[in-house]
Design an enzyme around this catalytic site. Structure first.
Site, PDB file in Angstrom:
ATOM      1  N   SER A   1       1.204   0.896   6.925  1.00  0.00           N
ATOM      2  CA  SER A   1       0.002   1.174   6.046  1.00  0.00           C
ATOM      3  C   SER A   1      -1.361   0.542   6.308  1.00  0.00           C
ATOM      4  O   SER A   1      -2.345   0.882   5.614  1.00  0.00           O
ATOM      5  CB  SER A   1       0.713   0.661   4.748  1.00  0.00           C
ATOM      6  OG  SER A   1       1.668   1.355   4.342  1.00  0.00           O
TER       7      SER A   1
ATOM      8  N   SER B   1       3.113   3.849  -2.811  1.00  0.00           N
ATOM      9  CA  SER B   1       2.569   4.856  -3.743  1.00  0.00           C
ATOM     10  C   SER B   1       1.594   4.230  -4.877  1.00  0.00           C
ATOM     11  O   SER B   1       0.715   4.646  -5.165  1.00  0.00           O
ATOM     12  CB  SER B   1       4.016   5.540  -4.619  1.00  0.00           C
ATOM     13  OG  SER B   1       3.720   6.400  -5.630  1.00  0.00           O
TER      14      SER B   1
ATOM     15  N   TYR C   1       0.837  -1.210  -0.090  1.00  0.00           N
ATOM     16  CA  TYR C   1      -0.046   0.162   0.106  1.00  0.00           C
ATOM     17  C   TYR C   1       0.983   1.221  -0.068  1.00  0.00           C
ATOM     18  O   TYR C   1       0.703   2.353   0.688  1.00  0.00           O
ATOM     19  CB  TYR C   1      -0.901  -0.092   1.344  1.00  0.00           C
ATOM     20  CG  TYR C   1      -2.206   0.895   1.097  1.00  0.00           C
ATOM     21  CD1 TYR C   1      -3.196   0.697   0.125  1.00  0.00           C
ATOM     22  CD2 TYR C   1      -2.060   2.238   1.733  1.00  0.00           C
ATOM     23  CE1 TYR C   1      -4.267   1.496  -0.086  1.00  0.00           C
ATOM     24  CE2 TYR C   1      -3.538   2.859   1.717  1.00  0.00           C
ATOM     25  CZ  TYR C   1      -4.048   2.621   0.915  1.00  0.00           C
ATOM     26  OH  TYR C   1      -5.491   3.422   0.720  1.00  0.00           O
TER      27      TYR C   1
ATOM     28  N   ASP D   1      10.577  -3.542  -5.087  1.00  0.00           N
ATOM     29  CA  ASP D   1      11.114  -4.519  -6.045  1.00  0.00           C
ATOM     30  C   ASP D   1      12.046  -5.532  -5.183  1.00  0.00           C
ATOM     31  O   ASP D   1      11.913  -6.731  -5.196  1.00  0.00           O
ATOM     32  CB  ASP D   1      12.040  -4.070  -7.134  1.00  0.00           C
ATOM     33  CG  ASP D   1      11.184  -3.494  -8.313  1.00  0.00           C
ATOM     34  OD1 ASP D   1      10.089  -4.100  -8.441  1.00  0.00           O
ATOM     35  OD2 ASP D   1      11.647  -2.749  -8.780  1.00  0.00           O
ATOM     36  N   GLU D   2      12.767  -4.994  -3.999  1.00  0.00           N
ATOM     37  CA  GLU D   2      13.722  -5.831  -3.232  1.00  0.00           C
ATOM     38  C   GLU D   2      13.290  -6.682  -2.378  1.00  0.00           C
ATOM     39  O   GLU D   2      13.760  -7.672  -1.858  1.00  0.00           O
ATOM     40  CB  GLU D   2      14.747  -4.789  -2.494  1.00  0.00           C
ATOM     41  CG  GLU D   2      14.090  -4.101  -1.594  1.00  0.00           C
ATOM     42  CD  GLU D   2      13.787  -2.490  -2.197  1.00  0.00           C
ATOM     43  OE1 GLU D   2      13.688  -1.488  -1.428  1.00  0.00           O
ATOM     44  OE2 GLU D   2      13.153  -2.458  -3.235  1.00  0.00           O
TER      45      GLU D   2
ATOM     46  N   HIS E   1       5.612  -3.800 -12.739  1.00  0.00           N
ATOM     47  CA  HIS E   1       7.140  -3.631 -13.226  1.00  0.00           C
ATOM     48  C   HIS E   1       7.575  -5.359 -13.338  1.00  0.00           C
ATOM     49  O   HIS E   1       7.344  -6.161 -12.590  1.00  0.00           O
ATOM     50  CB  HIS E   1       7.917  -2.803 -12.215  1.00  0.00           C
ATOM     51  CG  HIS E   1       9.353  -2.689 -12.488  1.00  0.00           C
ATOM     52  ND1 HIS E   1       9.660  -2.361 -13.742  1.00  0.00           N
ATOM     53  CD2 HIS E   1      10.479  -2.469 -12.087  1.00  0.00           C
ATOM     54  CE1 HIS E   1      11.025  -1.872 -13.967  1.00  0.00           C
ATOM     55  NE2 HIS E   1      11.620  -2.137 -12.945  1.00  0.00           N
TER      56      HIS E   1
ATOM     57  N   SER F   1      10.662  32.172 -25.167  1.00  0.00           N
ATOM     58  CA  SER F   1      11.242  33.101 -26.051  1.00  0.00           C
ATOM     59  C   SER F   1      12.024  32.750 -27.107  1.00  0.00           C
ATOM     60  O   SER F   1      12.737  31.739 -26.915  1.00  0.00           O
ATOM     61  CB  SER F   1      11.855  34.161 -25.287  1.00  0.00           C
ATOM     62  OG  SER F   1      13.140  33.577 -24.690  1.00  0.00           O
TER      63      SER F   1
END
Length: 347
Positions: free
Chosen positions: A52, A26, A24, A82-83, A107, A255
């Site tokens: 969380s 991001s 839980y 991931d770890e 991922h 600009s």
């Protein structure tokens, strides 16, 4: 490359499944809340004592330990860092996962680098929003979505009415992805391009460029406040224009002086040597060396908050002069705090 939108996905497929979201953080809070708001039966799976747990319950979500949440799940989306994924999978998910359940990721890291070896009976899919989880949630609430990727590592849905790809598209729709567009890719392509983009451009490249620009101005005698505004604050103004309509759109808005300077000086900063360094970064990712280096560093941590290399770099970033002057300047800009993407008390 195939791109899918709302009409290409059937949200009823995911609405018929019991979905467990592991983590839980991001991405986890975004997926869990978005799917729940889309009428999906969602359970948040966390370790006992997780900080969380209360946040997820306060959001109105069901929360269970990972092993219990896995047992009845038709789809398990692993959104822990991931770890930690390999350890969670082997200890709490694999022993409790139904033979025909679907294993999902946002991922491809652990699947592509073979840190997790799934059983052949389980379909393995990816639904990867191309943005931070807090943006995935805030964009969904505004009626939009974040462009996403789907990929199928293995499809074992032989007895199901829906293919693994149809499930992935349905999940993406419930998460808001098909509102912006969903691209079909592979675990290999997503993993290697994602890591490269983070390291060479979006995170590593950009932050190193910002700090180097700031230091150059301050060392030349200009005020830290001016250096901050020129090298950090205005990056969002420029990237917003690029995101809206591409690089040419940004050139149209700035600009003529700025545009001329872009063409003249950009290639002096990002040279052929820079591209050679980028190729070395990509080679390090493709070989699997980066994955091993990252995980080796993480294994040296006793509290799960990052290994010694990452902790030392995190501390040096926190103490960089641009962070100190930026904190003071941002405190005066009240509009920046009116609607935060990241609220640590909630997400």
């Amino acid at each position: 490359m195939n791109i899918f939108y709302d009409d290409d996905a059937n949200i009823e497929i995911i609405q018929k499944l019991k979905v467990s979201i592991v983590g839980y953080g991001s991405q986890g809070h975004a997926h869990a809340n978005n799917l729940s708001d889309s009428g999906v039966d969602v359970t948040v799976a966390l370790r006992e004592g997780s900080s969380s747990w209360e946040k997820a319950e306060e959001a109105g979500l069901k929360v269970m330990p990972v092993d219990e949440a896995t047992k009845d799940a038709d789809l398990v989306m692993i959104l822990a860092p991931d770890e930690f994924q390999k350890g969670i999978y082997e200890k709490s998910i694999k022993p409790n996962l139904k033979n025909d359940a679907i294993l999902a990721f946002a991922h491809g890291f652990n699947i592509h680098f073979k840190k997790i070896i799934p059983d052949e009976t389980n379909s393995v899919i990816m639904i990867a929003p191309k943005g931070p989880g807090h943006t995935v949630r805030s964009t969904y609430l505004k009626g939009g979505g974040v462009p996403s990727l789907i990929a199928i590592y293995q499809d074992s849905t032989n007895t199901s009415d829906s293919s693994a790809k149809e499930v992935a598209l349905s999940y993406a729709k419930a998460n808001g992805g098909t509102r912006a567009g969903v691209l079909e890719t592979t675990f290999k392509e997503e993993t290697e391009t994602d890591l490269f983009g983070e390291q060479a451009v979006l995170c590593g490249g950009m932050t190193a460029l910002i700090k180097a620009g700031y230091e150059t101005l301050v060392e030349a005698g200009y005020s830290p406040e001016m250096a901050y505004f020129e090298c950090l604050h205005e990056t969002k103004l420029i990237t917003d224009l690029i995101q809206e309509g591409g690089i040419a759109n940004m050139h149209y808005s700035i600009s003529n002086t700025a545009e001329y300077g872009d063409y003249l000086s950009g290639p002096k900063i990002i040279t052929e040597k820079t591209k050679e360094a980028m190729k070395e970064v990509l080679d390090n990712i493709q070989s699997g060396n980066f994955a091993d280096e990252f995980l080796d560093d993480c294994r040296q941590s006793n509290d799960g908050s990052g290994g010694p290399f990452m902790k030392s770099k995190r501390e040096s970033t926190k103490n960089h002069p641009i962070e100190k002057v930026g904190k003071e300047l941002r405190s005066k800009m009240k509009f920046l705090n009116s609607e935060k993407l990241v609220d640590k008390e909630k997400n």
